[in-house]
Design a protein around this motif. Structure first.
Motif, PDB file in Angstrom:
ATOM      1  N   ILE A  16       0.856  -1.180   0.000  1.00 49.88           N
ATOM      2  CA  ILE A  16       0.000   0.000   0.000  1.00 49.88           C
ATOM      3  C   ILE A  16       0.896   1.234   0.000  1.00 49.88           C
ATOM      4  O   ILE A  16       1.641   1.486   0.942  1.00 49.88           O
ATOM      5  N   ILE A  17       0.898   1.920  -1.127  1.00 56.34           N
ATOM      6  CA  ILE A  17       1.676   3.156  -1.254  1.00 56.34           C
ATOM      7  C   ILE A  17       0.872   4.161  -2.070  1.00 56.34           C
ATOM      8  O   ILE A  17       0.059   3.767  -2.903  1.00 56.34           O
ATOM      9  N   PRO A  18       1.074   5.463  -1.831  1.00 51.30           N
ATOM     10  CA  PRO A  18       0.352   6.452  -2.624  1.00 51.30           C
ATOM     11  C   PRO A  18       0.703   6.338  -4.103  1.00 51.30           C
ATOM     12  O   PRO A  18       1.827   5.959  -4.451  1.00 51.30           O
ATOM     13  N   ALA A  19      -0.248   6.665  -4.978  1.00 50.78           N
ATOM     14  CA  ALA A  19      -0.065   6.499  -6.425  1.00 50.78           C
ATOM     15  C   ALA A  19       1.136   7.283  -6.955  1.00 50.78           C
ATOM     16  O   ALA A  19       1.871   6.800  -7.815  1.00 50.78           O
ATOM     17  N   PHE A  20       1.365   8.482  -6.406  1.00 51.20           N
ATOM     18  CA  PHE A  20       2.465   9.289  -6.928  1.00 51.20           C
ATOM     19  C   PHE A  20       3.838   8.687  -6.620  1.00 51.20           C
ATOM     20  O   PHE A  20       4.834   9.068  -7.209  1.00 51.20           O
ATOM     21  N   VAL A  21       3.877   7.749  -5.661  1.00 52.58           N
ATOM     22  CA  VAL A  21       5.124   7.037  -5.384  1.00 52.58           C
ATOM     23  C   VAL A  21       5.216   5.796  -6.267  1.00 52.58           C
ATOM     24  O   VAL A  21       6.292   5.363  -6.663  1.00 52.58           O
ATOM     25  N   ALA A  22       4.034   5.229  -6.588  1.00 51.53           N
ATOM     26  CA  ALA A  22       3.985   3.943  -7.279  1.00 51.53           C
ATOM     27  C   ALA A  22       4.587   3.999  -8.681  1.00 51.53           C
ATOM     28  O   ALA A  22       5.335   3.105  -9.071  1.00 51.53           O
ATOM     29  N   PHE A  23       4.286   5.051  -9.443  1.00 53.87           N
ATOM     30  CA  PHE A  23       4.738   5.085 -10.835  1.00 53.87           C
ATOM     31  C   PHE A  23       6.250   5.255 -10.982  1.00 53.87           C
ATOM     32  O   PHE A  23       6.875   4.513 -11.740  1.00 53.87           O
ATOM     33  N   VAL A  31      -7.923  10.163 -15.262  1.00 53.19           N
ATOM     34  CA  VAL A  31      -7.178  10.918 -16.269  1.00 53.19           C
ATOM     35  C   VAL A  31      -5.836  11.446 -15.733  1.00 53.19           C
ATOM     36  O   VAL A  31      -4.803  11.240 -16.368  1.00 53.19           O
ATOM     37  N   PRO A  32      -5.806  12.093 -14.559  1.00 53.01           N
ATOM     38  CA  PRO A  32      -4.501  12.553 -14.064  1.00 53.01           C
ATOM     39  C   PRO A  32      -3.528  11.406 -13.871  1.00 53.01           C
ATOM     40  O   PRO A  32      -2.334  11.521 -14.159  1.00 53.01           O
ATOM     41  N   MET A  33      -4.059  10.244 -13.420  1.00 53.56           N
ATOM     42  CA  MET A  33      -3.186   9.100 -13.201  1.00 53.56           C
ATOM     43  C   MET A  33      -2.665   8.540 -14.518  1.00 53.56           C
ATOM     44  O   MET A  33      -1.543   8.054 -14.597  1.00 53.56           O
ATOM     45  N   LEU A  34      -3.486   8.631 -15.558  1.00 50.92           N
ATOM     46  CA  LEU A  34      -3.069   8.168 -16.882  1.00 50.92           C
ATOM     47  C   LEU A  34      -1.872   8.988 -17.367  1.00 50.92           C
ATOM     48  O   LEU A  34      -0.912   8.451 -17.921  1.00 50.92           O
ATOM     49  N   ILE A  35      -1.924  10.298 -17.106  1.00 51.80           N
ATOM     50  CA  ILE A  35      -0.833  11.169 -17.530  1.00 51.80           C
ATOM     51  C   ILE A  35       0.454  10.828 -16.786  1.00 51.80           C
ATOM     52  O   ILE A  35       1.526  10.705 -17.385  1.00 51.80           O
ATOM     53  N   VAL A  36       0.341  10.622 -15.476  1.00 51.98           N
ATOM     54  CA  VAL A  36       1.528  10.267 -14.687  1.00 51.98           C
ATOM     55  C   VAL A  36       2.080   8.923 -15.142  1.00 51.98           C
ATOM     56  O   VAL A  36       3.293   8.748 -15.301  1.00 51.98           O
ATOM     57  N   GLU A  37       1.171   7.971 -15.381  1.00 47.23           N
ATOM     58  CA  GLU A  37       1.599   6.637 -15.815  1.00 47.23           C
ATOM     59  C   GLU A  37       2.326   6.722 -17.162  1.00 47.23           C
ATOM     60  O   GLU A  37       3.366   6.089 -17.358  1.00 47.23           O
ATOM     61  N   ALA A  38       1.768   7.522 -18.082  1.00 45.80           N
ATOM     62  CA  ALA A  38       2.390   7.672 -19.400  1.00 45.80           C
ATOM     63  C   ALA A  38       3.780   8.303 -19.271  1.00 45.80           C
ATOM     64  O   ALA A  38       4.716   7.938 -19.976  1.00 45.80           O
ATOM     65  N   LYS A  39       3.913   9.228 -18.337  1.00 47.62           N
ATOM     66  CA  LYS A  39       5.190   9.914 -18.142  1.00 47.62           C
ATOM     67  C   LYS A  39       6.265   8.927 -17.683  1.00 47.62           C
ATOM     68  O   LYS A  39       7.392   8.960 -18.160  1.00 47.62           O
ATOM     69  N   PHE A  40       5.903   8.039 -16.760  1.00 49.34           N
ATOM     70  CA  PHE A  40       6.916   7.155 -16.188  1.00 49.34           C
ATOM     71  C   PHE A  40       7.063   5.838 -16.934  1.00 49.34           C
ATOM     72  O   PHE A  40       8.125   5.242 -16.950  1.00 49.34           O
ATOM     73  N   LEU A  41       5.971   5.328 -17.516  1.00 50.50           N
ATOM     74  CA  LEU A  41       6.043   3.998 -18.120  1.00 50.50           C
ATOM     75  C   LEU A  41       5.802   4.015 -19.630  1.00 50.50           C
ATOM     76  O   LEU A  41       5.740   2.977 -20.264  1.00 50.50           O
ATOM     77  N   GLY A  42       5.626   5.196 -20.189  1.00 52.81           N
ATOM     78  CA  GLY A  42       5.438   5.293 -21.637  1.00 52.81           C
ATOM     79  C   GLY A  42       3.971   5.313 -22.029  1.00 52.81           C
ATOM     80  O   GLY A  42       3.135   4.651 -21.407  1.00 52.81           O
ATOM     81  N   MET A  43       3.655   6.076 -23.074  1.00 56.93           N
ATOM     82  CA  MET A  43       2.277   6.216 -23.541  1.00 56.93           C
ATOM     83  C   MET A  43       1.654   4.888 -23.983  1.00 56.93           C
ATOM     84  O   MET A  43       0.532   4.573 -23.587  1.00 56.93           O
ATOM     85  N   PRO A  44       2.365   4.060 -24.794  1.00 50.76           N
ATOM     86  CA  PRO A  44       1.738   2.790 -25.234  1.00 50.76           C
ATOM     87  C   PRO A  44       1.348   1.907 -24.047  1.00 50.76           C
ATOM     88  O   PRO A  44       0.259   1.325 -24.029  1.00 50.76           O
ATOM     89  N   PHE A  45       2.224   1.838 -23.045  1.00 51.45           N
ATOM     90  CA  PHE A  45       1.943   1.027 -21.861  1.00 51.45           C
ATOM     91  C   PHE A  45       0.677   1.525 -21.161  1.00 51.45           C
ATOM     92  O   PHE A  45      -0.257   0.767 -20.929  1.00 51.45           O
ATOM     93  N   ALA A  46       0.654   2.816 -20.855  1.00 47.95           N
ATOM     94  CA  ALA A  46      -0.472   3.388 -20.106  1.00 47.95           C
ATOM     95  C   ALA A  46      -1.783   3.254 -20.873  1.00 47.95           C
ATOM     96  O   ALA A  46      -2.798   2.804 -20.315  1.00 47.95           O
ATOM     97  N   VAL A  47      -1.764   3.609 -22.151  1.00 46.82           N
ATOM     98  CA  VAL A  47      -3.008   3.586 -22.928  1.00 46.82           C
ATOM     99  C   VAL A  47      -3.537   2.166 -23.088  1.00 46.82           C
ATOM    100  O   VAL A  47      -4.730   1.905 -22.895  1.00 46.82           O
TER     101      VAL A  47
END
Lengths: 158, 232
Positions: free
Chosen positions: A86-93, B124-140
């Motif tokens: 369990i960790i905040p999302a901003f740490v997870a990515f 949506v905000p999480m999608l943007i963060v995910e795309a930033k760290f793990l790449g757009m193809p992965f997140a989408v």
């Protein structure tokens, strides 16, 4: 950012409610306060325990599990680690990014992120309190399976 | 007895922390740090969510929730559920109180599952963060697989769990049917369309039957019932 907007919305509505009907507002605050305290008491014990267990697990072990050559196995390990963590999302990515760079399989990372957000071991007691045992077990079980399906589906998509 | 069980874990945890403190200061503080990180997150996001669900439970009438999230709300209900989940902030546990309130006020199990799941992953905000760290193809592609997944899961869950079972297992609601029955006059006149008062009481609680069907003391009963039902 999202949290600030959320606080703003909640406070604005609370103020409107207060001007419209003080008695009802007071009642809603009592309901809210009770829920908040129950949640915190129910979760902190397990949260402390999991924090300790995760600190004690060596990083190398996690790396070797998530970097397993079998797609299915690494996905399964990823899903299991995501379940108990369990960790905040901003740490997870950022964490997921560094795991990927140090050799973790992308299937494992997809499974990890999905169970991290959808399946909760630490929060299981409060889920049971809110919806009952059956609902909590089925929801978490189905989400776990879904996480694996999504992770393996990523192989086709990417 | 339940109280004791809840606090037992704190003693166990304290014991382990003391041991680790003497073995490795570094691990001890690592654990404490990650604990406070999550706790801080919780304390920021939970109070506003609790306030919102408190307000909903006091202000929004059952009929509106039933209409928009109930069993017969169809595709529209599913879309609103996904929307609610994806615009909200915070992790999934923040969604529990709100979803419980909606469920109690008439939402179906299927929509409850959809709200919880999209609250957890479809943001949506999480999608943007995910795309930033793990790449757009992965997140989408992960999002594209998740959306139908959530809908399918909601469907299965509603076949496995009934709304009645969930309501029955919520502690704070136990005895609610009896309380409703006490308000009804008890003539068992069948004027409401149910064969007796307790059947009408069950219909009000489990199936969100309207509260104005009692033909004896119609207004008085309705006012009392609505007061009781807005309590949670």
């Amino acid at each position: 950012m999202g949290t600030i907007i959320l606080m703003g919305v909640a406070l604005t509505l609370l103020l409107i409610s207060f001007f419209k009907n003080r008695k009802k507002t007071k009642k809603s605050i009592i309901v809210a306060k009770k829920m908040l305290f129950e949640t915190i008491i129910n979760v902190t014990g397990l949260l402390l325990l999991i924090s300790l267990v995760l600190a004690l697990i060596p990083d190398e072990l996690i790396k070797s599990l998530l970097g397993n050559s079998s797609m299915f196995l690494s996905g399964l390990y990823g899903a299991m680690i995501g379940t108990v963590t369990i960790i905040p999302a901003f740490v997870a990515f950022p964490l997921a990014n560094s795991m990927m760079e140090s050799g973790a399989n992308f299937v494992a990372i997809a499974a990890f992120i999905t169970t991290l957000t959808m399946v909760g071991f630490v929060t299981l007691p409060i889920e049971i309190e809110h919806f009952g045992k059956k609902f909590a077990f089925y929801r978490n079980g189905l989400s776990f399976v879904l996480a694996l399906v999504i992770a393996l589906g990523m192989v086709i998509m990417l | 007895m339940k109280k004791n069980k809840k606090f037992k874990i704190y003693f166990i945890v304290l014991f382990f922390y003391v041991i680790v403190f003497f073995i490795s200061r570094e691990k001890f503080f690592e654990a404490i740090n990650s604990f406070f990180l999550v706790l801080k997150d919780m304390l920021q996001v939970l109070p506003p969510v609790m306030i919102l669900s408190g307000l909903i439970s006091v202000w929004v009438p059952k009929e509106i929730i039933t209409k928009n999230f109930g069993k017969s709300s169809g595709l529209k209900g599913k879309l609103i559920s996904i929307f609610i989940g994806s615009v909200s902030a915070g992790p999934i546990y923040a969604a529990f109180p709100l979803t419980q309130t909606l469920l109690y006020k008439g939402a179906s199990v299927e929509n409850a599952i959809i709200i919880l799941s999209s609250w957890a992953v479809m943001k949506v905000p999480m999608l943007i963060v995910e795309a930033k760290f793990l790449g757009m193809p992965f997140a989408v592609s992960r999002y594209l697989l998740t959306l139908p997944g959530i809908l399918i899961m909601g469907y299965f869950a509603s076949k496995l769990i009934s709304r009645k079972e969930v309501l029955d297992s919520i502690d704070s609601l136990s005895g609610r049917v009896l309380e409703i029955e006490e308000i009804l006059p008890g003539f068992n006149c069948s004027g409401c369309g149910y064969s007796n008062c307790s059947e009408y009481a069950e219909a009000i609680f489990y199936n969100n039957e309207i509260t104005s069907k009692c033909v004896k003391q119609r207004e008085e009963v309705k006012i009392k019932l609505n007061e009781l039902l807005s309590d949670e």
